[in-house]
Scaffold this motif. Structure first.
Motif, PDB file in Angstrom:
ATOM      1  N   PHE A 120      43.370  19.079   3.763  1.00 39.07           N
ATOM      2  CA  PHE A 120      42.583  18.363   4.756  1.00 39.07           C
ATOM      3  C   PHE A 120      43.498  17.868   5.870  1.00 39.07           C
ATOM      4  CE2 PHE A 120      40.591  18.065   0.653  1.00 39.07           C
ATOM      5  CZ  PHE A 120      39.244  18.326   0.911  1.00 39.07           C
ATOM      6  N   SER A 121      42.957  17.807   7.080  1.00 45.37           N
ATOM      7  CA  SER A 121      43.753  17.350   8.211  1.00 45.37           C
ATOM      8  C   SER A 121      42.893  16.507   9.142  1.00 45.37           C
ATOM      9  CB  SER A 121      44.327  18.549   8.975  1.00 45.37           C
ATOM     10  OG  SER A 121      45.109  18.125  10.071  1.00 45.37           O
ATOM     11  N   ALA A 122      43.526  15.514   9.759  1.00 43.64           N
ATOM     12  CA  ALA A 122      42.829  14.657  10.723  1.00 43.64           C
ATOM     13  C   ALA A 122      43.822  14.191  11.774  1.00 43.64           C
ATOM     14  CB  ALA A 122      42.199  13.453  10.025  1.00 43.64           C
ATOM     15  N   VAL A 123      43.303  13.862  12.935  1.00 47.46           N
ATOM     16  CA  VAL A 123      44.131  13.319  14.009  1.00 47.46           C
ATOM     17  C   VAL A 123      44.318  11.827  13.780  1.00 47.46           C
ATOM     18  CG1 VAL A 123      44.244  12.893  16.498  1.00 47.46           C
ATOM     19  CG2 VAL A 123      43.349  15.068  15.638  1.00 47.46           C
ATOM     20  N   PRO A 170      47.661  12.752  18.175  1.00 48.03           N
ATOM     21  CA  PRO A 170      46.600  13.071  19.136  1.00 48.03           C
ATOM     22  C   PRO A 170      47.133  13.988  20.232  1.00 48.03           C
ATOM     23  CG  PRO A 170      46.695  10.706  18.713  1.00 48.03           C
ATOM     24  CD  PRO A 170      47.929  11.302  18.115  1.00 48.03           C
ATOM     25  N   GLN A 171      46.286  14.878  20.720  1.00 45.60           N
ATOM     26  CA  GLN A 171      46.689  15.803  21.771  1.00 45.60           C
ATOM     27  C   GLN A 171      45.631  15.853  22.867  1.00 45.60           C
ATOM     28  OE1 GLN A 171      47.590  19.594  19.878  1.00 45.60           O
ATOM     29  NE2 GLN A 171      49.688  18.927  19.516  1.00 45.60           N
ATOM     30  N   GLY A 226      45.735   7.194  22.176  1.00 45.87           N
ATOM     31  CA  GLY A 226      47.017   7.308  21.487  1.00 45.87           C
ATOM     32  C   GLY A 226      47.825   8.545  21.787  1.00 45.87           C
ATOM     33  N   VAL A 227      47.517   9.231  22.886  1.00 43.84           N
ATOM     34  CA  VAL A 227      48.275  10.437  23.237  1.00 43.84           C
ATOM     35  C   VAL A 227      49.603  10.039  23.882  1.00 43.84           C
ATOM     36  CG1 VAL A 227      48.301  12.543  24.621  1.00 43.84           C
ATOM     37  CG2 VAL A 227      46.175  11.757  23.596  1.00 43.84           C
ATOM     38  N   ASP A 257      51.200  15.285  25.159  1.00 40.38           N
ATOM     39  CA  ASP A 257      51.221  16.129  23.970  1.00 40.38           C
ATOM     40  C   ASP A 257      49.918  16.917  23.925  1.00 40.38           C
ATOM     41  OD1 ASP A 257      53.653  15.176  23.220  1.00 40.38           O
ATOM     42  OD2 ASP A 257      52.962  14.070  21.459  1.00 40.38           O
ATOM     43  N   GLY A 258      50.019  18.219  23.752  1.00 42.94           N
ATOM     44  CA  GLY A 258      48.826  19.049  23.750  1.00 42.94           C
ATOM     45  C   GLY A 258      48.703  19.904  24.992  1.00 42.94           C
ATOM     46  N   GLY A 259      49.622  19.696  25.966  1.00 44.93           N
ATOM     47  CA  GLY A 259      49.656  20.583  27.123  1.00 44.93           C
ATOM     48  C   GLY A 259      49.096  20.038  28.416  1.00 44.93           C
ATOM     49  N   GLY A 260      48.408  18.908  28.369  1.00 44.82           N
ATOM     50  CA  GLY A 260      47.856  18.351  29.604  1.00 44.82           C
ATOM     51  C   GLY A 260      48.963  17.974  30.578  1.00 44.82           C
TER      52      GLY A 260
END
Length: 220
Positions: free
Chosen positions: A15-18, A110-111, A148-149, A207-210
């Motif tokens: 299982f995975s969550a942000v 977070p991304q 939280g990014v 984080d995530g490319g933005g």
């Protein structure tokens, strides 16, 4: 015999969550008797194990639930907490030598795939002055604001160009470790114009490319 004879995993094993959210799926196990039939009303514990901020409601790390008519026990809602990393969620039947079932779980940072200014006014200042309008951006992913990014802010390191101030009051051109608030918004610290007039750039990366590059104007 109709009593519990075995406990087995049902469904997903990982299982995975942000960070800051809840896990969308819940671990499940089935308690069976010697003939493979589900046993109702058996108490099952689910325990969060490892270095993590994840917890059940109320911040507890261990809960007890009872199996349903089909012998299946489902863990309650699990909050991911703010600490990233992996941990184990263990299910067991207390007082019974049936072994344990472990689930792998992870909490990711977070991304955001987009950064955008919250206002569209020009970012201008006179030489040696502070920019009157703060640089404020909103981080989002798939059109939804993300809290939280981690965001970095980089000014072109031009001599005499705009700068932030460090804790010691000296000019700083790169800020790391900034994070968006609960509404996905980040307001940068005060920004100062240098003693050189012209047009300069400020680049923000999430984080995530933005990524967002804004124009800064210093007037003579």
């Amino acid at each position: 015999p109709k009593g519990p004879a075995a406990v087995e995993r049902v469904g997903a094993t990982e299982f995975s969550a942000v960070a800051g959210t809840q896990f969308a799926e819940r671990p499940r196990v089935r308690v069976k008797d010697g003939q493979g039939r589900g046993v109702k009303g058996v108490k099952v514990t689910f325990e969060v194990r490892g270095a993590t901020g994840a917890s059940f409601e109320g911040g507890v790390k261990k809960v007890t639930v009872s199996t349903a008519a089909d012998g299946v026990a489902t863990a309650p809602a699990l909050g991911a907490g703010t600490r990233t990393g992996s941990f184990t969620l263990r299910a067991a039947v207390p007082g019974q030598d049936l072994g344990a079932v472990d689930f792998k779980a992870s909490v990711t940072a977070p991304q955001a795939d987009e950064l955008a200014r919250t206002t569209d006014g020009p970012l201008e200042a006179g030489k040696g002055a502070e920019f009157a309008e703060p640089v404020e951006v909103k981080a989002s992913k798939g059109g939804k604001a993300v809290a939280g990014v981690a965001v970095s802010a980089t000014l072109a390191d031009t001599e005499g160009g705009p700068f932030f101030k460090g804790a010691d009051g000296k000019p700083v051109h790169v800020l790391e470790g900034l994070k968006t608030g609960a509404d996905g918004v980040l307001r940068l610290p005060e920004l100062y114009a240098g003693d050189t007039a012209g047009t300069f750039s400020l680049t923000l990366k999430a984080d995530g490319g933005g990524t967002l590059t804004v124009k800064l104007t210093v007037k003579g």
